[in-house]
Design a protein around this motif. Structure first.
Motif, mmCIF file in Angstrom:
data_model
loop_
_atom_site.group_PDB
_atom_site.id
_atom_site.type_symbol
_atom_site.label_atom_id
_atom_site.label_comp_id
_atom_site.label_asym_id
_atom_site.label_seq_id
_atom_site.Cartn_x
_atom_site.Cartn_y
_atom_site.Cartn_z
ATOM 1 N N ILE A 207 25.360 10.196 -129.302
ATOM 2 C CA ILE A 207 24.822 9.232 -128.103
ATOM 3 C C ILE A 207 25.598 9.133 -127.264
ATOM 4 N N TYR A 321 20.170 13.453 -123.688
ATOM 5 C CA TYR A 321 19.303 12.311 -124.250
ATOM 6 C C TYR A 321 17.951 12.346 -123.436
ATOM 7 N N GLY A 339 17.684 14.474 -128.601
ATOM 8 C CA GLY A 339 18.585 14.708 -128.335
ATOM 9 C C GLY A 339 19.885 15.683 -129.001
#
Length: 409
Positions: A207, A321, A339
């Motif tokens: 992330i 993302y 994402g």
């Protein structure tokens, strides 16, 4: 003659008794409430006392004394008695903690003090500027005392995916949420004596930090509410929701090296990322983040160690993302986020010397340093409708997540 000395002694004693008097009074705040524990002392002397539970005090002092009243968070007052034996004082609020200016890299108001459980709320923008780390695991390692994520070397797949833990418990006992929805785990099972051996954790580095607004960490067991995967605690990642605002970063860095041939540095880092949000409808948005990160390997070989290569793996990472919310009525909205992330890594394993049973002498007469190379692909998506239905808060959601860890060499 003796009588004369006796008379003079009485005179001096009377003067000393006359010079000392008992002063009493009360100390209260601006609302009239008695203040407990206020320091009261005569200026220039060692005589002093504190107020009792009723805010009252009594102090032996000289008739022309200057009394000093002080209490944490309130303005100190100095008042001259001028022969009075009773003095009531009202203290006014002075400097408070909100007025203090904090300098340096310390974290201000990281923990939520009004919550019945221990919660840390970490603003990613502030942390990124203060700790100098580029990936999410290391950002939290430096920002949250209960969070631990150490980079491994020679630990098989753990060189490529850092096993992260809360409060020293296993990686699979920490629940990770994104916008309040469960995040899938990595496909790697940690082995070879690394942290969290036999566990499968969540790859937080998939992330991009640039896509995150804040991170909420519940530093207490929450298995009663979330299940057994929240025994150590909960990490909730809140994605950015800004619109008509661009933010970008270009980060460069190296590590100092003392035994690295002609170079006195290694582990070169380059990170490029950008985030932008678009307005959609009345109060809606679509926020998009792109992130590229290239990290060189480091070598901290000990001359007395069997391994010739010991340090962080080389990695190239690309992530995209998004986060969105679109109103569909006055009391409901559609939301979606997710994402994809791709990471290519190259790590050194244990050295095979010429006489090793795992070395082919005819091919590697001097032995060799094997590589563990991997392609890691991570995908996720979550969508739903949230709103108010006859006074009930409803949320219809579906979440998908997949992680693929492919070894080759």
């Amino acid at each position: 003659m003796k009588r004369l000395y006796f008379v003079l002694l009485l005179a001096f004693a009377s003067q000393a008794i006359y010079a000392q008097s008992l002063c009493t009074g009360t100390v209260s705040d601006s609302d009239g409430n008695p203040m407990i524990g206020v320091s009261v002392y005569e200026k220039g002397t060692t005589r002093g006392t504190v107020t009792d539970v009723n805010g009252s005090y009594s102090l032996e002092c000289s008739a022309d004394a200057i009394l000093v009243f002080s209490y944490v968070g309130y303005a100190t007052q100095e008042i001259e008695l001028e022969g009075k034996t009773e003095l009531n004082v009202v203290l006014l609020e002075g400097i408070t903690l909100a007025d203090l200016e904090i300098v340096g890299s310390r974290s201000l108001n990281r923990s939520v003090t009004g919550s019945p459980v221990a919660i840390d709320v970490i603003d990613i923008r502030e942390v990124t500027n203060s700790v100098g780390q580029l990936d999410l695991n290391q950002l939290l390692q430096f920002a949250a005392p209960s969070f631990n994520a150490n980079r491994q070397s020679g630990a098989d797949g753990a060189d490529h995916v850092d096993p992260a833990t809360l409060r020293g418990l296993g990686p699979d006992q920490t629940l990770v949420l994104v916008n309040g929805k469960r995040r899938h785990q990595s496909s790697l099972i940690n082995l070879y004596g690394t942290r969290g051996r036999g566990n499968t954790g969540t790859d937080l580095n998939s992330i991009p930090a640039a896509a995150i607004e804040r991170i909420e960490i519940l530093r207490d067991g929450a298995s009663a509410q979330y299940g057994s995967d929240a025994i150590a605690g909960v990490v909730n990642i809140v994605l950015k929701s800004s619109a008509d605002e661009f933010s970008g970063n270009v980060n460069l860095g190296v590590h100092k090296a003392t035994d690295n041939g002609d170079k006195n540095f290694d582990g070169e880092n380059l990170q490029l990322n950008g985030n932008y949000g678009f307005k959609v409808g009345d109060g809606g948005f679509v926020n998009v983040t792109l992130d590229y990160w290239d990290k060189g390997r480091t070598n901290r070989r000990d001359p007395g160690l069997y391994r010739q290569q010991f340090g962080d793996a080389q990695a190239t990472n690309f992530g995209a993302y998004f986060n969105s919310r679109i109103p569909i009525s006055k009391n409901a909205h559609f939301y979606a986020f997710g994402g994809t992330n791709f990471r290519k890594t190259d790590a050194f394993a244990w050295t095979r010397d010429p006489g090793s049973s795992r070395n082919v002498l005819s091919i590697y007469p001097n032995g060799f340093d094997p590589h563990i190379v991997s392609d890691i692909t991570d995908k996720s998506a979550s969508a739903g409708i949230r709103g108010d239905l006859n006074g009930w808060d409803v949320d219809f959601n579906h979440t998908f997540g997949a992680n693929r860890f492919h070894y080759y060499g």
